[in-house]
Motif scaffolding. Structure first.
Motif, short mmCIF file in Angstrom:
data_model
loop_
_atom_site.label_atom_id
_atom_site.label_comp_id
_atom_site.label_asym_id
_atom_site.label_seq_id
_atom_site.Cartn_x
_atom_site.Cartn_y
_atom_site.Cartn_z
N GLU A 1 43.62 -5.56 -24.14
CA GLU A 1 43.37 -5.56 -22.70
C GLU A 1 41.92 -5.23 -22.37
N TYR A 2 41.26 -4.48 -23.25
CA TYR A 2 39.85 -4.13 -23.06
C TYR A 2 39.12 -4.30 -24.38
N ALA A 3 37.83 -4.54 -24.32
CA ALA A 3 37.00 -4.61 -25.52
C ALA A 3 35.59 -4.17 -25.20
N VAL A 4 34.98 -3.47 -26.14
CA VAL A 4 33.56 -3.16 -26.06
C VAL A 4 32.83 -4.24 -26.84
N LEU A 5 31.96 -4.98 -26.15
CA LEU A 5 31.32 -6.15 -26.76
C LEU A 5 29.80 -6.06 -26.65
N PRO A 6 29.08 -6.60 -27.64
CA PRO A 6 27.62 -6.63 -27.55
C PRO A 6 27.16 -7.44 -26.34
N LYS A 7 26.19 -6.92 -25.66
CA LYS A 7 25.69 -7.60 -24.47
C LYS A 7 25.19 -9.01 -24.78
N LYS A 8 24.65 -9.19 -25.99
CA LYS A 8 24.02 -10.47 -26.33
C LYS A 8 25.01 -11.62 -26.46
N ILE A 9 26.32 -11.33 -26.60
CA ILE A 9 27.28 -12.43 -26.74
C ILE A 9 27.96 -12.75 -25.42
N LEU A 10 27.59 -12.10 -24.35
CA LEU A 10 28.22 -12.30 -23.05
C LEU A 10 27.43 -13.27 -22.17
N SER A 11 28.14 -14.11 -21.46
CA SER A 11 27.54 -15.00 -20.47
C SER A 11 28.25 -14.79 -19.14
N SER A 12 27.50 -14.49 -18.10
CA SER A 12 28.12 -14.36 -16.78
C SER A 12 28.31 -15.75 -16.18
N PHE A 13 29.32 -15.89 -15.33
CA PHE A 13 29.58 -17.17 -14.69
C PHE A 13 30.30 -16.94 -13.37
N GLN A 14 30.31 -17.99 -12.57
CA GLN A 14 31.05 -17.97 -11.31
C GLN A 14 32.05 -19.10 -11.34
N SER A 15 33.28 -18.84 -10.87
CA SER A 15 34.29 -19.88 -10.88
C SER A 15 35.50 -19.47 -10.04
N SER A 16 36.13 -20.48 -9.47
CA SER A 16 37.39 -20.27 -8.74
C SER A 16 38.59 -20.69 -9.59
#
Length: 340
Positions: A117-132
């Motif tokens: 349900e939760y994970a601590v992840l390296p910032k470098k592998i994350l991509s922010s996005f917007q979507s409906s």
């Protein structure tokens, strides 16, 4: 959640700081994955705590579960991708509640991944996005997109007017690759071992369907297209030599998938294996990543109805064992998504 309450505030209100996680303590059958209660982890430097909303299953996770990934230690929470919302980024680069997608980078192998349900992840592998789009749809996208788009555009360098052979066409990556290639103006050949999957392949962009008996060169030579410009090899080492033979002079083959679950080729002879002037490459999203903007553009294409993500079935996290069994049945025909 009470209106106006932040995710972090909501967490502090909980009587328990535990989460559900699907943990693999030792390699083996799907039943080796055990659902457990674990403490919600805390992010360190350059890490972000993410509330996982959904994730897709991948064949590489199946291979890891079976013990075919020698560098993975146990116990381990598998899962090489996910989408969700930021709970806590100590650096402040990501905002609380921001939607993010995570792409590989050792996730689920070197450290615990998305089967939780939760994970601590390296910032470098994350991509922010917007979507409906719904979480069911979004969970199918990260690795399927990275793999299909990266293979076609970064590794193969496809161009309008070319011919493309997708070997392993009924896989989720194969189905999406056919749609992307068709949009880009290519003629698409896609393979299946099951005659009944012909309509599925054509509905996802294939112009021609080849029934794969291990000798596609003979089928191509009997058609008006004796060889193709580009090949996306998703079956793997067992069919790679035939795929290379199907490629026209100065063409290119990208080996991306290993549906055959074989890592290597015995007694590999490059001079006898690779036809003259034909190039062989690979695509691995853990080594070479697609730009964030391309992922956002891909989401917009889905929202506009230009692409239909091939989703086979949706499970809940509590059903992770059944989901792995379903993946192992080789039903094909799209991505398996887990809602967390």
């Amino acid at each position: 959640m009470t209106p106006g309450k932040s995710i972090a505030t909501f967490l502090t209100m909980l009587s328990s700081t535990n989460m559900k996680a699907a943990v693999l303590h030792q390699p083996g059958e799907a039943e080796q994955i055990k659902l457990e209660q674990r403490e919600i982890p805390k992010p360190g430097n350059d890490q972000v705590l993410v509330r996982i909303r959904s994730f897709g299953l991948n064949r590489s996770e199946l291979m890891t579960r079976k013990g075919f990934s020698p560098d993975v230690s146990f116990p381990r929470v598998l899962g090489i991708e996910c989408v969700g919302e930021v709970v806590n980024d100590p650096s402040g680069d990501f905002q609380e509640g921001q939607k993010v997608a995570a792409f590989m980078g050792g996730m689920g192998r070197q450290y615990d991944g998305s089967y939780a349900e939760y994970a601590v992840l390296p910032k470098k592998i994350l991509s922010s996005f917007q979507s409906s789009l719904t979480w069911e749809i979004l969970g199918a996208l990260p690795e399927m997109f990275q793999t299909a788009y990266g293979s076609l555009n970064l590794a193969l360098g496809i161009h309008a007017g070319e011919t493309l052979l997708i070997r392993g066409g009924t896989s989720s990556v194969g189905l999406l690759a056919a749609q992307l290639a068709k949009l880009a103006g290519l003629k698409v050949f896609a393979t299946t071992r099951d005659q009944t999957k012909t309509t599925l392949l054509k509905d996802n962009g294939a112009d021609e369907v080849l029934i794969d008996n291990g000798h596609l060169l003979e089928q191509l030579q009997a058609s008006i297209t004796p060889r193709v410009n580009k090949v996306l090899e998703l079956v793997g080492t067992s069919t790679l030599k035939d795929s290379l033979a199907c490629t026209a002079s100065f063409g290119k083959v990208c080996m991306t998938g290993m549906l055959s679950e074989q890592w290597s080729i015995r007694d590999f002879d490059p001079m006898g294996y690779i036809p003259a002037t034909v190039s062989l490459t690979v695509y691995d999203s853990g080594q070479f990543r697609v730009e964030h903007a391309a992922f956002q553009s891909f989401i917009q294409q889905i929202e506009q109805g230009k692409i239909i993500p091939p989703i086979k079935k949706v499970f809940n996290l509590d059903e992770i064992v059944q989901a792995h069994q379903f993946m192992e049945s080789n039903a094909g025909g799209g991505k398996i998504v887990i809602l967390a």
